[in-house]
Design a protein around this motif. Structure first.
Motif, PDB file in Angstrom:
ATOM      1  N   LEU A  79     -70.089  63.314  18.114  1.00 36.32           N
ATOM      2  CA  LEU A  79     -70.048  64.025  19.146  1.00 36.32           C
ATOM      3  C   LEU A  79     -69.842  64.817  20.650  1.00 36.32           C
ATOM      4  N   VAL A  80     -69.105  63.213  20.794  1.00 33.50           N
ATOM      5  CA  VAL A  80     -68.615  62.673  22.024  1.00 33.50           C
ATOM      6  C   VAL A  80     -67.164  63.013  22.019  1.00 33.50           C
ATOM      7  N   VAL A  81     -66.845  62.605  21.351  1.00 31.24           N
ATOM      8  CA  VAL A  81     -65.524  62.807  20.499  1.00 31.24           C
ATOM      9  C   VAL A  81     -64.519  64.028  20.155  1.00 31.24           C
ATOM     10  N   ALA A  82     -65.524  64.773  19.641  1.00 26.37           N
ATOM     11  CA  ALA A  82     -65.425  66.376  18.986  1.00 26.37           C
ATOM     12  C   ALA A  82     -66.271  67.421  20.142  1.00 26.37           C
ATOM     13  N   GLN A  83     -66.611  67.126  21.163  1.00 23.92           N
ATOM     14  CA  GLN A  83     -67.261  67.641  22.067  1.00 23.92           C
ATOM     15  C   GLN A  83     -66.218  69.160  22.892  1.00 23.92           C
ATOM     16  N   ARG A  84     -65.432  68.743  23.576  1.00 19.85           N
ATOM     17  CA  ARG A  84     -64.520  69.307  23.709  1.00 19.85           C
ATOM     18  C   ARG A  84     -64.216  70.815  23.009  1.00 19.85           C
ATOM     19  N   HIS A  85     -63.669  70.207  21.535  1.00 21.54           N
ATOM     20  CA  HIS A  85     -63.624  71.566  20.926  1.00 21.54           C
ATOM     21  C   HIS A  85     -64.754  71.916  20.451  1.00 21.54           C
ATOM     22  N   ILE A  86     -65.357  71.498  20.518  1.00 20.47           N
ATOM     23  CA  ILE A  86     -67.287  72.986  20.546  1.00 20.47           C
ATOM     24  C   ILE A  86     -67.233  73.075  21.905  1.00 20.47           C
ATOM     25  N   ALA A  87     -67.098  73.260  22.958  1.00 18.86           N
ATOM     26  CA  ALA A  87     -66.892  74.050  23.909  1.00 18.86           C
ATOM     27  C   ALA A  87     -66.138  75.372  23.432  1.00 18.86           C
ATOM     28  N   GLU A  88     -65.059  74.043  23.652  1.00 18.76           N
ATOM     29  CA  GLU A  88     -63.538  75.557  23.541  1.00 18.76           C
ATOM     30  C   GLU A  88     -64.099  76.537  22.353  1.00 18.76           C
ATOM     31  N   SER A  89     -64.914  75.829  20.956  1.00 16.43           N
ATOM     32  CA  SER A  89     -65.084  77.032  19.911  1.00 16.43           C
ATOM     33  C   SER A  89     -65.771  77.609  20.541  1.00 16.43           C
ATOM     34  N   THR A  90     -67.123  77.453  21.252  1.00 15.81           N
ATOM     35  CA  THR A  90     -68.316  78.750  21.639  1.00 15.81           C
ATOM     36  C   THR A  90     -67.371  79.304  23.311  1.00 15.81           C
ATOM     37  N   THR A  91     -66.253  78.752  24.131  1.00 10.14           N
ATOM     38  CA  THR A  91     -66.754  80.125  25.087  1.00 10.14           C
ATOM     39  C   THR A  91     -65.064  81.051  24.302  1.00 10.14           C
ATOM     40  N   THR A 127     -65.413  72.127  15.029  1.00 11.80           N
ATOM     41  CA  THR A 127     -66.580  72.886  15.026  1.00 11.80           C
ATOM     42  C   THR A 127     -67.685  72.337  13.674  1.00 11.80           C
ATOM     43  N   ALA A 128     -67.007  73.457  12.661  1.00 10.15           N
ATOM     44  CA  ALA A 128     -67.836  73.373  11.115  1.00 10.15           C
ATOM     45  C   ALA A 128     -68.037  72.408  10.811  1.00 10.15           C
ATOM     46  N   GLY A 129     -66.462  71.356  10.917  1.00 10.05           N
ATOM     47  CA  GLY A 129     -66.897  70.329  10.277  1.00 10.05           C
ATOM     48  C   GLY A 129     -67.413  68.736  10.740  1.00 10.05           C
ATOM     49  N   VAL A 130     -67.857  69.343  12.120  1.00  9.79           N
ATOM     50  CA  VAL A 130     -68.787  68.154  12.357  1.00  9.79           C
ATOM     51  C   VAL A 130     -70.475  68.446  12.848  1.00  9.79           C
ATOM     52  N   PHE A 131     -70.740  69.829  12.075  1.00 12.74           N
ATOM     53  CA  PHE A 131     -71.899  70.543  11.832  1.00 12.74           C
ATOM     54  C   PHE A 131     -72.000  70.146  10.657  1.00 12.74           C
ATOM     55  N   ALA A 132     -71.251  70.495   9.620  1.00 10.82           N
ATOM     56  CA  ALA A 132     -71.160  69.879   8.096  1.00 10.82           C
ATOM     57  C   ALA A 132     -71.857  68.944   7.789  1.00 10.82           C
ATOM     58  N   PHE A 133     -70.195  67.233   8.722  1.00 15.11           N
ATOM     59  CA  PHE A 133     -71.083  66.461   8.167  1.00 15.11           C
ATOM     60  C   PHE A 133     -72.002  65.710   9.197  1.00 15.11           C
ATOM     61  N   LEU A 134     -73.082  66.032  10.361  1.00 12.07           N
ATOM     62  CA  LEU A 134     -74.621  66.466  11.483  1.00 12.07           C
ATOM     63  C   LEU A 134     -75.507  67.307   9.605  1.00 12.07           C
ATOM     64  N   PHE A 135     -74.854  67.774   8.761  1.00  7.68           N
ATOM     65  CA  PHE A 135     -75.953  68.048   7.956  1.00  7.68           C
ATOM     66  C   PHE A 135     -76.108  67.347   6.350  1.00  7.68           C
ATOM     67  N   ALA A 136     -74.817  67.153   6.239  1.00  8.18           N
ATOM     68  CA  ALA A 136     -74.548  66.413   5.368  1.00  8.18           C
ATOM     69  C   ALA A 136     -76.303  64.474   6.141  1.00  8.18           C
ATOM     70  N   TRP A 137     -75.335  64.026   6.979  1.00 13.71           N
ATOM     71  CA  TRP A 137     -75.789  62.862   7.520  1.00 13.71           C
ATOM     72  C   TRP A 137     -77.122  62.271   7.557  1.00 13.71           C
ATOM     73  N   GLY A 138     -77.912  63.904   8.695  1.00 14.14           N
ATOM     74  CA  GLY A 138     -79.625  63.531   8.635  1.00 14.14           C
ATOM     75  C   GLY A 138     -80.526  64.230   7.920  1.00 14.14           C
TER      76      GLY A 138
END
Length: 262
Positions: A246-258, A185-196
């Motif tokens: 986001l599609v690939v990592a959605q399961r990990h993100i969902a599990e991280s939030t729950t 989750t942290a890696g995905v959002f760090a990637f998105l911060f930099a990508w955008g």
């Protein structure tokens, strides 16, 4: 039933700009005003132009975003581990400082970095953009990872210590595997911060040598405002990596939030 219909309508409204972007990208250069929902005869000229003129910018964004995500995790994981599992003096103020970093306006950081980068020779460099974009990824990653690591049962940590695991082995073999979802989750959002990112790219680059796709799209709009097919094709190509991630990592993100630990 009513809620379902309302949700469908709202979703359609939110996705309508995406539909227009994709549809326009497949139309001829002079066909964007025809108003068709879907192109009857798809034209790939816009994508050919986008790849030819913006391909280098896409590669730059990919390199910078991946580098920023890896650096953010490399710095945040040990810091989160110390804040979560070790009774350190001053941990509270340190965490408050991390929260304050999230509130610092990006333009303030960009202005400060420009002078430092100019002296260090880091302007127009991949390394410079990676370091700059990590200033957003590291604080966020620390907060996410600390929350996950605090939820690790103390019995697991104590059992590993009784088995002879030292600090480094405990971190590598116990804490990190149990924090897998939070790491993703942290890696995905760090990637998105930099990508955008646009602000750091605009402040810390002065030529086309190192230019992310965000600035490439901006420049392209200014230079070819009538070529909507190529402009929208560039926007589609720029959206694909983030969407796929986001599609690939959605399961990990969902599990991280729950549940931080499985």
């Amino acid at each position: 039933m009513t809620r379902t219909l309302l949700a469908i309508v709202l979703l359609a409204l939110m996705l309508s700009p995406v539909q227009w972007m994709v549809s326009t990208s497949f139309q001829p250069a002079n066909g964007s005003r025809q108003g068709a929902w879907f192109p009857v005869d798809p034209d790939l000229t816009g994508y050919a132009t986008a790849l030819r003129e913006q391909g280098g910018h896409l590669v730059t964004s990919l390199v910078v975003a991946l580098g920023a995500a890896l650096l953010s995790l490399a710095l945040a994981a040990p810091a989160a581990h110390a804040l979560a599992l070790w009774p350190l003096r001053g941990a509270g103020p340190a965490l408050f400082g991390v929260l304050l970093l999230q509130a610092v306006p990006g333009i303030t950081v960009a202005n400060a970095l420009h002078g430092a980068y100019s002296d260090a020779g880091l302007l127009d460099s991949h390394v410079g953009l990676v370091l700059a974009d990590s200033t957003a990824g590291v604080p966020f990653s620390i907060l996410v990872l600390r929350s996950a690591m605090r939820s690790i049962p103390r019995e697991v940590v104590e059992a590993a210590r009784l088995d002879g695991a030292g600090t480094l082995r405990l971190f590598r073999s116990v804490v990190l595997p149990l924090s897998r979802n939070a790491l993703v989750t942290a890696g995905v959002f760090a990637f998105l911060f930099a990508w955008g990112d646009t602000l750091f790219a605009l402040a810390l680059t002065t030529s086309d040598a190192v230019r992310p796709i965000t600035l490439g799209v901006h420049d392209y709009l200014g230079a070819h405002s009538t070529r909507w097919d190529a402009t929208m094709a560039t926007a589609v190509l720029a959206s694909l990596p983030a969407a796929v991630l986001l599609v690939v990592a959605q399961r990990h993100i969902a599990e991280s939030t729950t549940s931080d630990v499985r």
